[in-house]
Design an enzyme around this catalytic site. Structure first.
Site: not given
Ligand code: MN
Length: 262
Positions: A192, A122, A124, A103
């Site tokens: 996500h 980033h 989760h 990603e």
């Protein structure tokens, strides 16, 4: 050769050698940034914002089109030796054959569209996921998350690309996410996770941590069953500058928690 002249040559040679050994200013900045990225990975793992997944990157100080990010590895395990330099196409530079994160396009496309952004997380983090799936918006419930008052867009990859595995796997996915983010500091990703961006690594870590804490507190406030009062935009605007001006206080503490920094 007179002894005096020989001594002068020796002195000058040793001065040159010393200068070569001394790192340049830019390499000192790069070394400090690499240490910050490693610390950020471990801090965010320590606080449950990252687990085996998620990543941290920083824009390259010498080349704004490049960025530094770990090879594909769990954040808690990341060391300086794991860091790679990726170019604006998100390809590793200098023939680095190690496996980058799938990603990485999240990072490359946000750096391309947001010149003010120098660090990206980033995540989760579980407490945030419900707000990416629900019609209830994530909103700042306390001053520590005032940056959420700039708006928290929700990126739904399905709206643009139909059913996918939810991962940001290419430039088009990354560009669509960057468009959703707009000028905000945080964007949620439906089904996500989220991204948090900032002008530097410590502040990106701060925003990633307090996004998760705000999500937890907001759920608790909603669960009480009464009406919930959020920060109004004017309060958010007034609270935001303090985070940047005091960021070294939590940064020092967080580094200590993971056994880094003096
Ligand atoms: Mn992800």
């Amino acid at each position: 050769m007179p002894k005096k002249a020989r001594r002068a040559i020796t002195r000058s040679t040793s001065r040159t050698a010393a200068a070569q050994r001394r790192p340049s200013k830019s390499s000192a900045v790069l070394k400090a940034l690499r240490e910050d990225i490693v610390a950020a990975n471990r801090i965010l793992a320590h606080y449950g914002v990252l687990d085996a997944y998620g990543h941290v990157s920083a824009r390259h100080p010498d080349n704004p089109e490049h960025f530094l990010i770990s090879r594909s590895r769990a954040p808690e395990l990341v060391t300086a030796a794991d860091l790679m330099v990726l170019d604006k196409e998100c390809n590793p530079v200098e023939g680095d054959a190690r496996q980058p994160y799938l990603e990485r396009f999240i990072h490359g496309e946000i750096y391309r569209t947001r010149p003010d952004v120098a660090a990206i997380v980033h995540s989760h983090a579980p407490a945030v996921i419900p707000f990416a799936a629900s019609s209830v918006a994530l909103r700042p419930i306390y001053h520590m998350a005032a940056f959420l008052g700039r708006g928290v867009p929700v990126f739904d990859i399905r709206n643009r690309f139909g059913p996918t595995d939810l991962l940001v796997r290419n430039h088009d996915h990354g560009r669509a996410l960057a468009e959703s983010l707009g000028e905000s500091d945080v964007a949620l990703m439906r089904g996500h996770g989220y991204v948090a961006v900032a002008p530097g690594v410590p502040l990106a870590v701060f925003r990633a941590i307090y996004t998760q804490l705000n999500a937890l507190l907001q759920q608790q406030a909603i669960a009480l069953g009464g009406s919930v009062t959020y920060l109004v935009p004017e309060e958010a605007v007034l609270a935001i500058p303090t985070h940047a001006s005091t960021i070294m206080r939590p940064w020092e503490l967080w580094k200590r928690k993971i056994g880094s920094g003096k």
